[in-house]
Design an enzyme around this catalytic site. Structure first.
Site, mmCIF file in Angstrom:
data_model
loop_
_atom_site.group_PDB
_atom_site.id
_atom_site.type_symbol
_atom_site.label_atom_id
_atom_site.label_comp_id
_atom_site.label_asym_id
_atom_site.label_seq_id
_atom_site.Cartn_x
_atom_site.Cartn_y
_atom_site.Cartn_z
ATOM 1 N N THR A 1 0.800 -1.238 0.000
ATOM 2 C CA THR A 1 0.000 0.000 0.000
ATOM 3 C C THR A 1 0.831 1.286 0.000
ATOM 4 O OG1 THR A 1 -0.407 -0.397 2.348
ATOM 5 C CG2 THR A 1 -2.219 -0.883 0.833
ATOM 6 N N TRP B 1 -3.281 -3.599 -23.454
ATOM 7 C CA TRP B 1 -3.066 -2.633 -22.367
ATOM 8 C C TRP B 1 -4.321 -2.470 -21.510
ATOM 9 C CZ3 TRP B 1 1.137 1.305 -23.387
ATOM 10 C CH2 TRP B 1 1.315 2.176 -22.315
ATOM 11 N N ARG C 1 -6.936 -3.552 -15.408
ATOM 12 C CA ARG C 1 -8.122 -2.863 -14.896
ATOM 13 C C ARG C 1 -7.816 -1.911 -13.765
ATOM 14 N NH1 ARG C 1 -10.462 -8.632 -13.793
ATOM 15 N NH2 ARG C 1 -8.225 -8.848 -13.490
ATOM 16 N N ASN D 1 -1.526 4.073 -10.098
ATOM 17 C CA ASN D 1 -0.591 4.255 -8.982
ATOM 18 C C ASN D 1 0.634 3.355 -9.153
ATOM 19 O OD1 ASN D 1 -0.999 1.727 -7.561
ATOM 20 N ND2 ASN D 1 -2.993 2.534 -6.913
ATOM 21 N N ARG E 1 4.371 -6.734 -18.578
ATOM 22 C CA ARG E 1 4.538 -6.249 -19.946
ATOM 23 C C ARG E 1 5.970 -5.947 -20.346
ATOM 24 N NH1 ARG E 1 0.050 -8.303 -22.225
ATOM 25 N NH2 ARG E 1 -1.787 -7.665 -21.082
HETATM 26 C C1 LIG Z 1 2.037 -12.540 -21.715
HETATM 27 C C2 LIG Z 1 0.559 -12.347 -21.526
HETATM 28 C C3 LIG Z 1 -0.344 -13.095 -22.254
HETATM 29 C C4 LIG Z 1 -1.722 -12.927 -22.087
HETATM 30 N N1 LIG Z 1 -2.590 -13.669 -22.836
HETATM 31 C C5 LIG Z 1 -3.920 -13.479 -22.687
HETATM 32 C C6 LIG Z 1 -4.860 -14.218 -23.478
HETATM 33 O O1 LIG Z 1 -4.490 -15.038 -24.296
HETATM 34 N N2 LIG Z 1 -6.188 -13.974 -23.310
HETATM 35 C C7 LIG Z 1 -6.653 -13.083 -22.381
HETATM 36 O O2 LIG Z 1 -7.858 -12.906 -22.253
HETATM 37 N N3 LIG Z 1 -5.779 -12.363 -21.633
HETATM 38 C C8 LIG Z 1 -4.449 -12.533 -21.750
HETATM 39 N N4 LIG Z 1 -3.578 -11.790 -21.006
HETATM 40 C C9 LIG Z 1 -4.117 -10.777 -20.062
HETATM 41 C C10 LIG Z 1 -4.023 -11.274 -18.607
HETATM 42 O O3 LIG Z 1 -4.784 -12.462 -18.407
HETATM 43 C C11 LIG Z 1 -4.495 -10.174 -17.649
HETATM 44 O O4 LIG Z 1 -5.840 -9.859 -17.936
HETATM 45 C C12 LIG Z 1 -3.680 -8.905 -17.786
HETATM 46 O O5 LIG Z 1 -2.304 -9.198 -17.763
HETATM 47 C C13 LIG Z 1 -4.016 -7.952 -16.639
HETATM 48 O O6 LIG Z 1 -3.511 -8.512 -15.461
HETATM 49 P P1 LIG Z 1 -4.234 -8.309 -14.069
HETATM 50 O O7 LIG Z 1 -5.623 -8.828 -14.107
HETATM 51 O O8 LIG Z 1 -3.320 -8.897 -13.020
HETATM 52 O O9 LIG Z 1 -4.190 -6.700 -13.918
HETATM 53 P P2 LIG Z 1 -5.316 -5.711 -13.425
HETATM 54 O O10 LIG Z 1 -6.567 -5.896 -14.182
HETATM 55 O O11 LIG Z 1 -4.689 -4.350 -13.435
HETATM 56 O O12 LIG Z 1 -5.585 -6.148 -11.950
HETATM 57 C C14 LIG Z 1 -4.572 -5.998 -10.953
HETATM 58 C C15 LIG Z 1 -4.874 -6.985 -9.850
HETATM 59 O O13 LIG Z 1 -6.120 -6.627 -9.242
HETATM 60 C C16 LIG Z 1 -6.838 -7.817 -8.914
HETATM 61 N N5 LIG Z 1 -8.099 -7.800 -9.665
HETATM 62 C C17 LIG Z 1 -8.518 -6.865 -10.568
HETATM 63 N N6 LIG Z 1 -9.759 -7.167 -10.996
HETATM 64 C C18 LIG Z 1 -10.114 -8.307 -10.359
HETATM 65 C C19 LIG Z 1 -11.274 -9.120 -10.377
HETATM 66 N N7 LIG Z 1 -12.326 -8.848 -11.144
HETATM 67 N N8 LIG Z 1 -11.279 -10.221 -9.614
HETATM 68 C C20 LIG Z 1 -10.235 -10.549 -8.834
HETATM 69 N N9 LIG Z 1 -9.096 -9.821 -8.759
HETATM 70 C C21 LIG Z 1 -9.058 -8.713 -9.514
HETATM 71 C C22 LIG Z 1 -5.957 -8.994 -9.279
HETATM 72 O O14 LIG Z 1 -5.177 -9.333 -8.173
HETATM 73 C C23 LIG Z 1 -5.063 -8.426 -10.341
HETATM 74 O O15 LIG Z 1 -3.810 -9.093 -10.461
HETATM 75 C C24 LIG Z 1 -2.206 -11.963 -21.144
HETATM 76 C C25 LIG Z 1 -1.289 -11.209 -20.407
HETATM 77 C C26 LIG Z 1 0.077 -11.381 -20.587
HETATM 78 C C27 LIG Z 1 1.033 -10.545 -19.777
#
Ligand SMILES: Cc1cc2nc3c(=O)[nH]c(=O)nc-3n(C[C@H](O)[C@H](O)[C@H](O)COP(=O)(O)OP(=O)(O)OC[C@H]3O[C@@H](n4cnc5c(N)ncnc54)[C@H](O)[C@@H]3O)c2cc1C
Length: 310
Positions: free
Chosen positions: A84, A105, A109, A203, A214
């Site tokens: 935090t 990108w 979320r 942040n 990324r």
């Molecule tokens: C190399 C690579 C390949 C990928 N390939 C694919 C693919 O083939 N298809 C595809 O659909 N996506 C793909 N993605 C996207 C991936 O699955 C994630 O959606 C993306 O990297 C965002 O990550 P995140 O959810 O951790 O980040 P954010 O959305 O920024 O979330 C940050 C953190 O907040 C928490 N969080 C946010 N929202 C929620 C929620 N609703 N429930 C629970 N926890 C939450 C989680 O801890 C999360 O890690 C790929 C990503 C990468 C890096």
């Protein structure tokens, strides 16, 4: 007066002045080019390394100042995933990027964005054609990625097809607009190589999460180029946090239980195939051929990284 206020502040508060980082201030508004028509601009920021320390000391109290210096505290927070305090730093960027990069990108979320509206405005005639060295074979190791070089004629055919199809698409888009088709409908003619633009606010904690995913070699080359520019700009605001991020996250190696077993076997003098077999990390397929993906292969990659450390 509320109870705690009448007895004085809960913590010894530092002076409440807005922090600024002169090196970062000089970068505000400066376009950092990425790809053919894209850029990243630092629009604004709030906080710096000191803001992370200030927030952490609310939890740990003044006593920590004598135990750890600021850099040590930031590194401690990063190592122990006390996240935090990193949320106290905010960044706002303006980014111009191809739609196929934007689709990746936007999956992050935990950030805020506002995108150029192709319902209100006409999309500029700018699209991405990868450089010849970026047009490569489908990778056999990473199913999502690129691999070996392709023959020059295949590369040139792809690039000229992309160029002519994009030109044709933009001509059709212009014709549709001229004929009175609404912008929100006419844009359906434009492929994902065309550019969009947005403001993006995030942040530092979530930014580091974005970067860890990324900047990684598994991410697509184009978004990695953007992530690298974002990292360069963000680092200027918080150099100590970035140093700790690189040390413990980017350069850190996370080992699972079986990987630890294999590493222990290696330290006891076993060969790599023996250690992997003992730990249950498969390196060969049933037909005897070496595996190209999977947990065993990823363990070998981690060993390579460990061996490569300077
Ligand atoms: C190399 C690579 C390949 C990928 N390939 C694919 C693919 O083939 N298809 C595809 O659909 N996506 C793909 N993605 C996207 C991936 O699955 C994630 O959606 C993306 O990297 C965002 O990550 P995140 O959810 O951790 O980040 P954010 O959305 O920024 O979330 C940050 C953190 O907040 C928490 N969080 C946010 N929202 C929620 C929620 N609703 N429930 C629970 N926890 C939450 C989680 O801890 C999360 O890690 C790929 C990503 C990468 C890096």
């Amino acid at each position: 007066m509320v109870g705690s206020e009448s007895r004085g502040a809960l913590v010894d508060e530092p002076p409440m002045t807005r922090v600024s980082v002169p090196e970062a201030d000089r970068l505000i508004g400066v376009k950092q080019p990425v790809l053919a028509h894209g850029f990243v601009v630092l629009v604004d920021y709030m906080g710096n390394d000191a803001a992370i320390v200030q927030a952490a000391r609310v939890s740990y109290g003044r006593g920590t100042k004598t135990v750890r210096d600021d850099r040590g505290l930031v590194r401690y927070l990063m190592r122990h995933r006390h996240t935090t305090p990193f949320e106290m730093v905010e960044y706002k960027f303006l980014v111009r990027l191809p739609i196929f990069v934007a689709r990746q990108w936007v999956r992050h979320r935990a950030s805020s964005l506002n995108e150029y509206s192709a319902r209100y405005s006409v999309v500029p005639d700018e699209y991405e054609v990868p450089l010849p060295e970026e047009v490569r074979h489908q990778s056999t190791r990473n199913r999502q990625g690129r691999g070996d070089a392709l023959p020059a004629e295949v590369v040139e055919r792809f690039r000229s097809d992309l160029d002519s199809l994009s030109k044709e698409a933009y001509d059709a888009y212009t014709r549709a607009l001229d004929a009175g088709v609404a912008r929100e409908t006419a844009r359906l003619l434009l492929p994902v190589a065309f550019y969009t633009q947005w403001y993006w606010k995030i942040n530092l904690h979530n930014l580091l999460h974005f970067l860890s995913l990324r900047l990684d070699p598994h991410a697509q080359e184009e978004i990695r180029l953007y992530a690298a520019e974002v990292a360069k700009l963000a680092r200027v605001v918080c150099p100590v946090a970035f140093e700790a991020f690189e040390e413990f996250q980017v350069e850190g190696v996370n080992l699972g239980r079986r990987e630890r077993r294999a590493l222990r076997a290696l330290l006891e003098g076993k060969s790599v195939p023996e250690a992997c077999a003992l730990a249950g990390l498969p390196l060969t397929r049933e037909d005897g051929k070496p595996m190209t993906t999977g947990e065993g292969v990823e363990f070998l990659e981690k060993l390579e990284r460990i061996r490569g450390v300077e």
